[in-house]
Design a protein around this motif. Structure first.
Motif, PDB file in Angstrom:
ATOM      1  N   THR A   1     -11.077  11.007  -3.213  1.00 55.35           N
ATOM      2  CA  THR A   1     -11.695  10.450  -2.045  1.00 55.35           C
ATOM      3  C   THR A   1     -11.463   8.391  -1.301  1.00 55.35           C
ATOM      4  O   THR A   1     -10.801   9.132  -0.333  1.00 55.35           O
ATOM      5  CB  THR A   1     -12.870  10.810  -1.768  1.00 55.35           C
ATOM      6  N   LYS A   2     -10.635   8.618  -2.899  1.00 53.47           N
ATOM      7  CA  LYS A   2     -10.532   6.824  -2.965  1.00 53.47           C
ATOM      8  C   LYS A   2      -9.028   7.540  -2.193  1.00 53.47           C
ATOM      9  O   LYS A   2      -8.428   5.612  -1.237  1.00 53.47           O
ATOM     10  CB  LYS A   2     -10.492   6.656  -3.930  1.00 53.47           C
ATOM     11  N   TYR A   3      -8.526   7.520  -2.338  1.00 52.82           N
ATOM     12  CA  TYR A   3      -6.822   7.781  -1.722  1.00 52.82           C
ATOM     13  C   TYR A   3      -7.042   8.415  -0.208  1.00 52.82           C
ATOM     14  O   TYR A   3      -5.845   7.558   0.507  1.00 52.82           O
ATOM     15  CB  TYR A   3      -5.706   9.086  -2.615  1.00 52.82           C
ATOM     16  N   PHE A   4      -7.715   9.428   0.062  1.00 50.29           N
ATOM     17  CA  PHE A   4      -8.438  10.025   1.306  1.00 50.29           C
ATOM     18  C   PHE A   4      -8.658   8.418   1.968  1.00 50.29           C
ATOM     19  O   PHE A   4      -7.887   7.707   3.326  1.00 50.29           O
ATOM     20  CB  PHE A   4      -8.778  10.422   1.294  1.00 50.29           C
ATOM     21  N   ALA A   5      -9.102   7.237   1.189  1.00 48.10           N
ATOM     22  CA  ALA A   5     -10.134   6.958   1.844  1.00 48.10           C
ATOM     23  C   ALA A   5      -9.259   5.906   2.438  1.00 48.10           C
ATOM     24  O   ALA A   5      -8.791   4.680   3.573  1.00 48.10           O
ATOM     25  CB  ALA A   5     -11.647   6.037   1.169  1.00 48.10           C
ATOM     26  N   GLU A   6      -8.374   5.095   1.576  1.00 37.58           N
ATOM     27  CA  GLU A   6      -7.220   4.192   1.658  1.00 37.58           C
ATOM     28  C   GLU A   6      -6.288   4.498   3.007  1.00 37.58           C
ATOM     29  O   GLU A   6      -5.807   3.503   2.996  1.00 37.58           O
ATOM     30  CB  GLU A   6      -6.775   3.516   0.132  1.00 37.58           C
ATOM     31  N   ALA A   7      -5.934   5.898   2.894  1.00 39.08           N
ATOM     32  CA  ALA A   7      -4.898   6.321   4.113  1.00 39.08           C
ATOM     33  C   ALA A   7      -6.148   5.264   5.334  1.00 39.08           C
ATOM     34  O   ALA A   7      -5.314   5.494   6.124  1.00 39.08           O
ATOM     35  CB  ALA A   7      -4.791   7.704   4.110  1.00 39.08           C
ATOM     36  N   VAL A   8      -6.606   6.288   5.707  1.00 39.74           N
ATOM     37  CA  VAL A   8      -8.058   5.794   6.473  1.00 39.74           C
ATOM     38  C   VAL A   8      -7.810   4.615   7.163  1.00 39.74           C
ATOM     39  O   VAL A   8      -7.559   4.501   8.051  1.00 39.74           O
ATOM     40  CB  VAL A   8      -9.248   6.408   6.977  1.00 39.74           C
ATOM     41  N   ARG A   9      -8.285   3.563   6.347  1.00 39.16           N
ATOM     42  CA  ARG A   9      -7.935   2.273   5.972  1.00 39.16           C
ATOM     43  C   ARG A   9      -6.852   1.391   6.591  1.00 39.16           C
ATOM     44  O   ARG A   9      -6.723   0.685   7.497  1.00 39.16           O
ATOM     45  CB  ARG A   9      -8.636   0.882   5.068  1.00 39.16           C
ATOM     46  N   GLU A  10      -5.211   2.163   6.380  1.00 37.65           N
ATOM     47  CA  GLU A  10      -4.229   2.299   6.605  1.00 37.65           C
ATOM     48  C   GLU A  10      -4.088   2.543   8.078  1.00 37.65           C
ATOM     49  O   GLU A  10      -2.996   1.781   8.639  1.00 37.65           O
ATOM     50  CB  GLU A  10      -3.404   2.366   5.441  1.00 37.65           C
ATOM     51  N   ALA A  11      -4.478   3.591   8.670  1.00 35.13           N
ATOM     52  CA  ALA A  11      -4.837   4.000   9.414  1.00 35.13           C
ATOM     53  C   ALA A  11      -4.737   3.004  11.040  1.00 35.13           C
ATOM     54  O   ALA A  11      -4.027   2.913  11.583  1.00 35.13           O
ATOM     55  CB  ALA A  11      -4.381   5.559   9.637  1.00 35.13           C
TER      56      ALA A  11
END
Length: 289
Positions: free
Chosen positions: A180-190
């Motif tokens: 989840t932390k990687y998905f969330a970081e990717a969303v924030r970057e997007a």
């Protein structure tokens, strides 16, 4: 018999309920991933039961029936929407079809190459334009911006495998989730790339993902509110529904979840506009590739 990477197995401790494939073997521990659900898990060799080709084919037939039912429902809704679009664009003259449609373009990033192939095949079957990219979940936050710059999508899907690990913490702790932390970081970057939630619609998550964290990070839709497993194709149905809904309309969250295999316990989201644009005349040529 001796198990190897790529073999199909079930877990005795869970009543052999789900079909997995072996991703990695490390001495007596095995990393397995769901064949139809986006779950990743560790299991001891002694807990695994080998699944023969015959047994797997039986499972595939049953799963295909379930998937086809969802596909038929989606196509039924799409036909109704297309009929309405035609009526609106032609003023009710059904013999006049001189208009074109531009569905929202999708960038689908997946942590599993097998799932990515299944998803891109379904997008094409549904008539939705898609670009696919496979990478490990931990690489997604690092690669997301360059991919967005290259593809310039209207919809972004960030998915792969995940799992809630009770031994690592409570359900409200990100550290207790595998990816989840990687998905969330990717969303924030997007969202740094495109902050507006209707200009870039984002789905993020996999099985048992921390839904609230992904929504707070900026996703329009995410998994999993009840921390349950989701089907490999659920992100496709969500993204395709947004892609094929006219931009003057909001996507009905109830209808959207109805078109998935998992439903509201595994998926959720916020009000979002559709991304289909209609125009005329039909001499228009889409030059976006």
């Amino acid at each position: 018999m001796s198990l190897k990477v790529g073999d199909f197995v079930t877990r005795k401790s869970y009543g052999n309920d789900l079909l997995f494939r072996i991703l990695k073997i490390d001495e007596n521990r095995v990393e397995i991933v769901g064949e139809e659900i986006r779950l990743i898990a560790d299991a001891p060799l002694s807990d695994l039961t080998f699944v023969s080709d015959v047994e797997r084919n039986t499972h595939i037939v049953e799963e295909k029936k379930r998937s086809e039912s969802c596909y038929r429902l989606f196509r039924q809704d799409s036909r109704l929407m297309r009929n309405r679009n035609q009526y609106e664009m032609t003023g009710g003259y059904t013999n006049n079809s001189s208009y074109f449609e531009l569905p929202g373009r999708i960038l689908h990033i997946d942590g599993d190459p097998v799932y990515l192939k299944k998803c891109t095949d379904l997008y094409e079957k549904l008539g939705v334009p898609v670009s696919g990219a496979h990478m490990q979940e931990k690489e997604m936050p690092l690669q997301i911006t360059s991919l967005l710059e290259m593809v310039r999508p209207d919809i972004l899907v960030i998915t792969g495998h995940d799992a809630y690990m009770r031994s690592k913490g409570e359900q409200n702790e990100v550290k207790a989730y595998r990816n989840t932390k990687y998905f969330a970081e990717a969303v924030r970057e997007a969202r740094k790339f495109e902050p507006h939630m209707d200009n870039l619609v984002i789905f993020a998550g996999a099985c048992q993902s921390y839904f609230e964290t992904l929504i707070r990070a900026g996703a329009n839709f995410a998994s999993s509110p009840d921390r349950i497993n989701i089907h490999a194709l659920d992100p496709v149905y969500i993204a395709a529904k947004v892609s094929l809904t006219p931009f003057m309309d909001s996507v009905s969250i109830w209808e959207l979840l109805r078109n998935t295999l998992t439903g509201e316990k595994g998926l959720g989201g916020v009000e979002t506009k559709g991304l289909l644009r209609r125009g005329m005349p039909v001499k228009y040529i889409d030059d976006r590739g």
